[in-house]
Write an enzyme that holds these catalytic residues in place. Structure first.
Site, PDB file in Angstrom:
ATOM      1  N   THR A   9     -14.497   0.868   7.328  1.00 40.29           N
ATOM      2  CA  THR A   9     -13.657   1.301   8.446  1.00 40.29           C
ATOM      3  C   THR A   9     -14.260   2.573   9.028  1.00 40.29           C
ATOM      4  OG1 THR A   9     -12.169   2.863   7.337  1.00 40.29           O
ATOM      5  CG2 THR A   9     -11.701   0.515   7.034  1.00 40.29           C
ATOM      6  N   CYS A  10     -13.619   3.098  10.058  1.00 37.18           N
ATOM      7  CA  CYS A  10     -14.132   4.329  10.651  1.00 37.18           C
ATOM      8  C   CYS A  10     -13.966   5.523   9.720  1.00 37.18           C
ATOM      9  CB  CYS A  10     -13.452   4.603  11.983  1.00 37.18           C
ATOM     10  SG  CYS A  10     -11.658   4.835  11.871  1.00 37.18           S
TER      11      CYS A  10
ATOM     12  N   ARG B 278     -13.853   5.185   6.098  1.00 40.09           N
ATOM     13  CA  ARG B 278     -14.305   4.950   4.731  1.00 40.09           C
ATOM     14  C   ARG B 278     -15.324   3.824   4.670  1.00 40.09           C
ATOM     15  NH1 ARG B 278     -10.506   5.082   1.233  1.00 40.09           N
ATOM     16  NH2 ARG B 278      -8.853   5.707   2.659  1.00 40.09           N
TER      17      ARG B 278
ATOM     18  N   ASP C  32      -0.860   1.105   8.395  1.00 41.68           N
ATOM     19  CA  ASP C  32      -0.932  -0.267   7.888  1.00 41.68           C
ATOM     20  C   ASP C  32      -2.189  -1.025   8.287  1.00 41.68           C
ATOM     21  OD1 ASP C  32      -0.370  -0.504  10.550  1.00 41.68           O
ATOM     22  OD2 ASP C  32       1.598  -1.432  10.302  1.00 41.68           O
TER      23      ASP C  32
ATOM     24  N   ALA D 211     -10.268  -3.551  23.804  1.00 41.82           N
ATOM     25  CA  ALA D 211      -9.249  -4.597  23.930  1.00 41.82           C
ATOM     26  C   ALA D 211      -9.054  -5.318  22.610  1.00 41.82           C
ATOM     27  CB  ALA D 211      -9.637  -5.591  25.030  1.00 41.82           C
ATOM     28  N   GLY D 212      -9.440  -4.648  21.518  1.00 39.71           N
ATOM     29  CA  GLY D 212      -9.298  -5.254  20.200  1.00 39.71           C
ATOM     30  C   GLY D 212      -7.974  -4.887  19.548  1.00 39.71           C
TER      31      GLY D 212
ATOM     32  N   MET E   9      -7.146  -2.340  17.535  1.00 42.73           N
ATOM     33  CA  MET E   9      -6.762  -0.938  17.698  1.00 42.73           C
ATOM     34  C   MET E   9      -6.208  -0.701  19.091  1.00 42.73           C
ATOM     35  SD  MET E   9      -6.465   2.247  16.755  1.00 42.73           S
ATOM     36  CE  MET E   9      -7.528   2.823  15.430  1.00 42.73           C
ATOM     37  N   ALA E  10      -6.858  -1.272  20.099  1.00 43.70           N
ATOM     38  CA  ALA E  10      -6.386  -1.103  21.469  1.00 43.70           C
ATOM     39  C   ALA E  10      -4.990  -1.696  21.634  1.00 43.70           C
ATOM     40  CB  ALA E  10      -7.364  -1.760  22.446  1.00 43.70           C
TER      41      ALA E  10
END
Length: 448
Positions: free
Chosen positions: A63-64, A66, A128, A203-204, A206-207
């Site tokens: 992830t961003c 870890r 989450d 647009a994923g 997270m977006a």
């Protein structure tokens, strides 16, 4: 490479869980940004790790914030090769990376995995998104055929524990997603966003979280920019906005009030010159910039431009307050993790007893079958009903004889020395052509 699910679980060389990684808790954000910017696919790291002697399976959580490798490792496995592989994979020199790496073994590795999945080790406690990222790591390894029984069970249990921690301890209400937390901190810096317009880069998933949070903040319109404008348009329509291509971003900077970076794109989508040019055309209107991406979507240098308020993950981590978090919920979640780690350990020990119990029953049953067969050949005059009654009586004797040892084996397996008991019993009830008398004697004497 084939699936490792047939790895034996009994004995001194039985596999356990090892965790090696780096996260926001041990490394500065600029280093994490470089780690996440690697062009090498995570699949390569998974394959490389499982090629190490003593490593039977691997799951990578990337992830961003870890990069962690969870491995199913035998007792002689060493983490030095794994450290070198992470450095090679990310392109960061090992001497620079090594001080920030951490290693956990056995119960500590399982506890760390459960803690991570529960959101207790996140920048924002209780977020989450990590749960989906852990699942993604397991799915990847399963598709590559790099999973094993112990590691798969550990990750599947972690996913269950993560959901349970959020739903049963109040952590779900206490914690928030990274996007929601970032926006909450952002609003404390710039004031209410009600009635303003925003542009979200990406647009994923997270977006999507960002758009939902922005809508709750009362923005009048939320536009999206993405490499695929059609995808951006579909998401923007849910917030009264429009979808654009990334090439349109510099022009849009003159029109919107808020810009949010939320894509995994490498390289800055918005640079210093873009913002300087836009501010000249905004006629004194401020521009509020929130960069939730890692690596940065928006150059941090824009913070030097007058009229720009810039917030990124580093600032959120350093200054953000989480005073709304319930301390009792966090404590309850940690207690749940400890309980689940103990249950997982006991479960592994009981699973190790399974083959021994099967061998013990097989040994006694084979002896009973042989005696019944011998008896049936000698007592040729006995009728069928009598023969069946004799068979049932012998079966009941076998079941009664095995009941107490079976219960006792399960009890012993759950003790601190359970593995040694299981080893000794396993040798005792192994097939006739495999036992090692010296090993049997040594193991029995060790637990006597």
């Amino acid at each position: 490479m084939t699936d490792r699910t047939d790895t034996p679980t009994r004995g001194a060389n039985a596999p356990g869980v090892m965790a090696l990684g780096v996260s926001h808790a041990t490394a500065p954000l600029d280093l994490l940004e470089r780690l996440s910017a690697t062009d090498r696919p995570v699949d390569d790291l998974v394959r490389d790790v499982t090629s190490i002697d003593g490593i039977d399976a691997a799951v990578v959580v990337s992830t961003c914030n870890r990069l962690e490798v969870y491995a199913e490792a035998r007792s002689h496995a060493d983490d030095s090769d794994m450290r070198e592989l992470i450095a090679k994979h990310t392109g960061v020199d090992l001497d620079e990376l090594d001080p920030h790496l951490y290693t956990h073994q056995a119960d500590d590795a399982v506890r760390h995995l459960f803690t991570v999945a529960s959101g207790l080790d996140s920048v924002v406690v209780g977020e989450d998104q990590i749960l989906g990222q852990v699942k993604q790591g397991l799915d990847r390894s399963q598709q590559l055929g790099q999973t094993g029984k112990v590691l798969t069970k550990a990750v599947q249990t972690a996913l269950r524990v993560g959901k349970k921690a959020r739903n049963e301890t109040g952590l779900n209400e206490a914690g928030r997603s990274l996007a929601t937390a970032g926006l909450a901190f952002f609003e404390r810096q710039v004031g209410s966003l009600n009635g303003k317009t925003a542009l979200v880069i990406g647009a994923g998933s997270m977006a999507g979280v960002v758009v939902a949070a922005l809508r709750r903040s009362g923005l009048s319109q939320v536009h999206l920019a993405n490499r695929t404008p059609e995808k951006a348009q579909r998401l923007a329509e849910t917030a009264g906005g429009q979808g654009f291509a990334l090439e349109d971003v510099p022009r849009l900077l003159t029109e919107v009030d808020v810009i949010v970076g939320a894509t995994a794109a490498t390289g800055h989508v918005v640079g210093l010159r873009d913002v300087e040019t836009a501010l000249a055309d905004r006629k004194g209107r401020e521009l509020f910039v929130l960069d939730l991406a890692m690596p940065h979507n928006i150059s941090p240098d824009v913070a030097t431009v007058p009229g720009v308020t810039f917030v990124d993950l580093k600032r959120i981590a350093e200054e953000g307050e989480q005073d709304e978090l319930s301390i009792s919920s966090v404590q309850a979640a940690h207690a749940l993790v400890d309980k689940e780690v103990e249950a997982f350990r006991t479960g592994l020990k009981l699973a190790g007893a399974g083959p021994v119990l099967a061998a013990m029953r097989s040994s006694v049953t084979e002896a009973a079958d042989a005696e019944l067969d011998r008896l049936s050949k000698r007592l040729t005059g006995i009728d069928q009903a009598a023969q069946q009654e004799i068979n049932r009586s012998v079966r009941r004797i076998v079941d009664k004889f095995l009941h107490r040892p079976t219960v006792r084996v399960r009890e012993l397996a759950a003790t601190a020395d359970g593995a040694r008991y299981i080893d000794a019993l396993g040798v005792l009830f192994a097939p006739a052509d495999t036992p090692n008398p010296k090993q049997t004697t040594e193991q029995i004497e060790a637990i006597a």
